[in-house]
Design a protein around this motif. Structure first.
Motif, mmCIF file in Angstrom:
data_model
loop_
_atom_site.group_PDB
_atom_site.id
_atom_site.type_symbol
_atom_site.label_atom_id
_atom_site.label_comp_id
_atom_site.label_asym_id
_atom_site.label_seq_id
_atom_site.Cartn_x
_atom_site.Cartn_y
_atom_site.Cartn_z
ATOM 1 N N ASN A 7 0.825 -1.212 0.000
ATOM 2 C CA ASN A 7 0.000 0.000 0.000
ATOM 3 C C ASN A 7 0.857 1.259 0.000
ATOM 4 O OD1 ASN A 7 -2.548 -1.182 -0.061
ATOM 5 N ND2 ASN A 7 -2.633 -1.426 2.151
ATOM 6 N N ILE A 8 1.961 1.226 0.738
ATOM 7 C CA ILE A 8 2.877 2.369 0.750
ATOM 8 C C ILE A 8 3.463 2.578 -0.639
ATOM 9 C CG2 ILE A 8 5.103 3.199 1.621
ATOM 10 C CD1 ILE A 8 4.368 1.834 4.302
ATOM 11 N N ALA A 9 3.852 1.487 -1.301
ATOM 12 C CA ALA A 9 4.415 1.595 -2.652
ATOM 13 C C ALA A 9 3.401 2.178 -3.624
ATOM 14 C CB ALA A 9 4.878 0.219 -3.131
ATOM 15 N N ALA A 10 2.151 1.729 -3.528
ATOM 16 C CA ALA A 10 1.107 2.233 -4.430
ATOM 17 C C ALA A 10 0.898 3.731 -4.238
ATOM 18 C CB ALA A 10 -0.192 1.469 -4.192
ATOM 19 N N ARG A 11 0.947 4.187 -2.994
ATOM 20 C CA ARG A 11 0.740 5.623 -2.731
ATOM 21 C C ARG A 11 1.975 6.438 -3.107
ATOM 22 N NH1 ARG A 11 -2.469 3.462 2.230
ATOM 23 N NH2 ARG A 11 -4.590 3.671 1.415
ATOM 24 N N CYS A 12 3.146 5.871 -2.966
ATOM 25 C CA CYS A 12 4.359 6.560 -3.427
ATOM 26 C C CYS A 12 4.320 6.754 -4.939
ATOM 27 C CB CYS A 12 5.604 5.768 -3.034
ATOM 28 S SG CYS A 12 6.058 5.877 -1.292
ATOM 29 N N ARG A 13 3.858 5.741 -5.647
ATOM 30 C CA ARG A 13 3.761 5.847 -7.102
ATOM 31 C C ARG A 13 2.797 6.946 -7.515
ATOM 32 N NH1 ARG A 13 4.116 -0.408 -6.958
ATOM 33 N NH2 ARG A 13 6.255 -0.745 -7.697
ATOM 34 N N MET A 14 1.703 7.088 -6.792
ATOM 35 C CA MET A 14 0.758 8.139 -7.146
ATOM 36 C C MET A 14 1.321 9.518 -6.839
ATOM 37 S SD MET A 14 -1.917 8.471 -8.842
ATOM 38 C CE MET A 14 -2.222 6.699 -8.985
ATOM 39 N N ILE A 15 2.153 9.642 -5.814
ATOM 40 C CA ILE A 15 2.840 10.912 -5.548
ATOM 41 C C ILE A 15 3.696 11.295 -6.748
ATOM 42 C CG2 ILE A 15 4.658 12.007 -4.162
ATOM 43 C CD1 ILE A 15 3.573 10.454 -1.747
ATOM 44 N N VAL A 16 4.413 10.308 -7.286
ATOM 45 C CA VAL A 16 5.259 10.557 -8.462
ATOM 46 C C VAL A 16 4.413 11.035 -9.643
ATOM 47 C CG1 VAL A 16 6.765 9.486 -10.183
ATOM 48 C CG2 VAL A 16 7.035 8.910 -7.763
ATOM 49 N N LEU A 17 3.311 10.343 -9.901
ATOM 50 C CA LEU A 17 2.485 10.693 -11.061
ATOM 51 C C LEU A 17 1.897 12.091 -10.928
ATOM 52 C CD1 LEU A 17 0.581 7.373 -11.878
ATOM 53 C CD2 LEU A 17 2.602 8.324 -12.995
ATOM 54 N N TYR A 18 1.400 12.430 -9.755
ATOM 55 C CA TYR A 18 0.805 13.756 -9.609
ATOM 56 C C TYR A 18 1.857 14.857 -9.596
ATOM 57 C CZ TYR A 18 -4.069 12.593 -9.453
ATOM 58 O OH TYR A 18 -5.326 12.208 -9.825
ATOM 59 N N ASN A 19 3.064 14.552 -9.130
ATOM 60 C CA ASN A 19 4.153 15.512 -9.216
ATOM 61 C C ASN A 19 4.491 15.802 -10.677
ATOM 62 O OD1 ASN A 19 7.342 15.856 -9.496
ATOM 63 N ND2 ASN A 19 6.711 16.769 -7.554
ATOM 64 N N LEU A 20 4.565 14.754 -11.476
ATOM 65 C CA LEU A 20 4.869 14.925 -12.897
ATOM 66 C C LEU A 20 3.710 15.591 -13.636
ATOM 67 C CD1 LEU A 20 6.588 11.491 -13.624
ATOM 68 C CD2 LEU A 20 7.702 13.728 -13.428
ATOM 69 N N ALA A 21 2.498 15.252 -13.230
ATOM 70 C CA ALA A 21 1.326 15.871 -13.857
ATOM 71 C C ALA A 21 1.358 17.383 -13.661
ATOM 72 C CB ALA A 21 0.047 15.282 -13.265
ATOM 73 N N LYS A 22 1.685 17.815 -12.461
ATOM 74 C CA LYS A 22 1.778 19.248 -12.170
ATOM 75 C C LYS A 22 2.952 19.884 -12.915
ATOM 76 C CE LYS A 22 1.168 23.139 -9.932
ATOM 77 N NZ LYS A 22 0.015 24.031 -10.245
ATOM 78 N N LYS A 23 4.067 19.179 -12.924
ATOM 79 C CA LYS A 23 5.286 19.735 -13.517
ATOM 80 C C LYS A 23 5.177 19.903 -15.019
ATOM 81 C CE LYS A 23 10.296 18.879 -13.591
ATOM 82 N NZ LYS A 23 11.375 17.987 -13.112
ATOM 83 N N TYR A 24 4.555 18.923 -15.697
ATOM 84 C CA TYR A 24 4.538 18.931 -17.153
ATOM 85 C C TYR A 24 3.166 19.252 -17.761
ATOM 86 C CZ TYR A 24 9.130 16.756 -16.737
ATOM 87 O OH TYR A 24 10.449 16.502 -16.444
ATOM 88 N N GLY A 25 2.189 19.550 -16.935
ATOM 89 C CA GLY A 25 0.872 19.873 -17.467
ATOM 90 C C GLY A 25 0.182 18.652 -18.036
ATOM 91 N N ARG A 26 -0.108 17.682 -17.173
ATOM 92 C CA ARG A 26 -0.725 16.418 -17.601
ATOM 93 C C ARG A 26 -1.924 16.092 -16.707
ATOM 94 N NH1 ARG A 26 2.281 14.024 -22.135
ATOM 95 N NH2 ARG A 26 4.125 15.356 -22.210
ATOM 96 N N VAL A 27 -2.767 15.212 -17.191
ATOM 97 C CA VAL A 27 -3.806 14.627 -16.338
ATOM 98 C C VAL A 27 -3.431 13.172 -16.101
ATOM 99 C CG1 VAL A 27 -5.715 16.149 -16.925
ATOM 100 C CG2 VAL A 27 -5.223 14.190 -18.401
ATOM 101 N N VAL A 28 -3.708 12.684 -14.901
ATOM 102 C CA VAL A 28 -3.350 11.312 -14.537
ATOM 103 C C VAL A 28 -4.449 10.364 -15.016
ATOM 104 C CG1 VAL A 28 -2.877 9.711 -12.641
ATOM 105 C CG2 VAL A 28 -2.030 12.069 -12.530
ATOM 106 N N MET A 29 -4.052 9.412 -15.858
ATOM 107 C CA MET A 29 -4.992 8.433 -16.396
ATOM 108 C C MET A 29 -5.021 7.210 -15.494
ATOM 109 S SD MET A 29 -5.798 10.190 -19.075
ATOM 110 C CE MET A 29 -6.825 9.038 -19.993
ATOM 111 N N GLY A 30 -6.216 6.811 -15.063
ATOM 112 C CA GLY A 30 -6.353 5.639 -14.217
ATOM 113 C C GLY A 30 -6.195 4.348 -15.001
ATOM 114 N N THR A 31 -5.683 3.328 -14.344
ATOM 115 C CA THR A 31 -5.498 2.020 -14.986
ATOM 116 C C THR A 31 -6.197 0.903 -14.218
ATOM 117 O OG1 THR A 31 -3.397 1.628 -13.837
ATOM 118 C CG2 THR A 31 -3.277 2.731 -15.974
ATOM 119 N N THR A 32 -7.098 1.258 -13.300
ATOM 120 C CA THR A 32 -7.839 0.257 -12.541
ATOM 121 C C THR A 32 -9.106 -0.128 -13.292
ATOM 122 O OG1 THR A 32 -7.017 1.149 -10.453
ATOM 123 C CG2 THR A 32 -8.961 -0.264 -10.336
ATOM 124 N N ASN A 33 -9.325 -1.428 -13.494
ATOM 125 C CA ASN A 33 -10.491 -1.873 -14.262
ATOM 126 C C ASN A 33 -11.701 -2.086 -13.348
ATOM 127 O OD1 ASN A 33 -10.468 -4.722 -13.286
ATOM 128 N ND2 ASN A 33 -8.534 -4.814 -14.413
#
Length: 258
Positions: A116-142
């Motif tokens: 669970n910690i790893a999953a939340r760390c990964r989302m921190i990375v994605l939202y950091n990059l989303a803010k930095k590069y002007g992106r929206v985070v695409m979900g991959t959960t089915n």
């Protein structure tokens, strides 16, 4: 053995409609897309759908390995991005997972804690990059995972656009073949890669071939007994799946405003 499954099949027209929705929704934001690319089928499908919908130059794929990540995932994710022309970045989340695990005194005997910690760390990375590069985070959960709560809240369950909502794992496999995801990925054992040897179906307790028709039948309003008879599985298997849906309801709820 499943005797009868009225499960809806995905057509090429359905896939084109999905691409069109991605094009419209992402386009309306004025941003590109960012997603975590794991080497599994769900993220590969999202990456290819986004690439087809908005162009590979607007898709950033992020590979976020941890200590439990299989070596093959490095090769698979890199090859996919090279093949489809998407931007590719690697962020090792293990140092962050180790630090947080130490701070939180996460049990080394409970892989789920670190997962669970790893999953939340990964989302921190994605939202950091989303803010930095002007992106929206695409979900991959089915839909299969969402319905039974097989995701980490504010981890892999977090996103700006829920790309695969309403699509069961069975549907994802059909889409993958339509859009040209390599067979090697389609045939891989589904795994969140949260700890060594972990597989989705073992965690959930049933195979997706059983789970998906049951979930669909539940959504259509059939009783446990009706589903058992129609699909050809024990009623207690159906009731167990229904209990997973009930027990995980809080994970699908928006924050409650008091």
């Amino acid at each position: 053995m499943i005797m009868d499954s009225p499960f809806p099949k995905i057509t090429e027209s359905d896939v084109e409609d999905l691409k069109d929705r991605i094009r419209k929704v992402v386009g309306s934001t004025g941003y590109g897309a960012v997603l975590g690319l794991s080497g599994g089928i769900d993220s590969a499908v999202v990456a290819k759908l986004c690439t087809d919908a908005i162009g590979p130059e607007n898709v950033l794929c992020v590979f976020m390995p941890s200590r439990a990540t299989p070596a093959d995932d490095y090769r698979i994710t890199s090859n996919l991005c090279s093949k489809w022309g998407m931007e590719y970045k690697i962020f090792d989340v293990q140092p962050a997972v180790d630090s947080l695990s130490a701070i939180l005194a996460a049990s080394t005997d409970t892989p789920l804690d670190a997962g669970n910690i790893a999953a939340r760390c990964r989302m921190i990375v994605l939202y950091n990059l989303a803010k930095k590069y002007g992106r929206v985070v695409m979900g991959t959960t089915n839909e299969s995972e969402t319905m039974v709560g097989y995701f980490t809240k504010f981890g892999d369950g977090a996103c700006d656009i829920s790309t695969l909502s309403g699509l069961y794992k069975t549907n994802i496999r059909e889409i993958a073949r339509i859009i040209g995801v390599p067979e090697e990925i389609i045939e891989r054992q589904p795994s969140a890669g949260l700890w060594e040897g972990q597989t989705d179906e073992e965690d959930i307790g049933v195979s997706y071939d059983v789970l998906d028709p049951v979930l669909y039948a539940i959504q259509t309003g059939l009783s446990d007994e009706e589903i058992s008879k129609k699909i050809g599985i024990p009623a207690d298997t159906v009731s167990g799946i229904r209990k997973k849906i009930t027990d995980s309801e809080h994970k699908r709820m928006l924050p409650i405003h008091l």
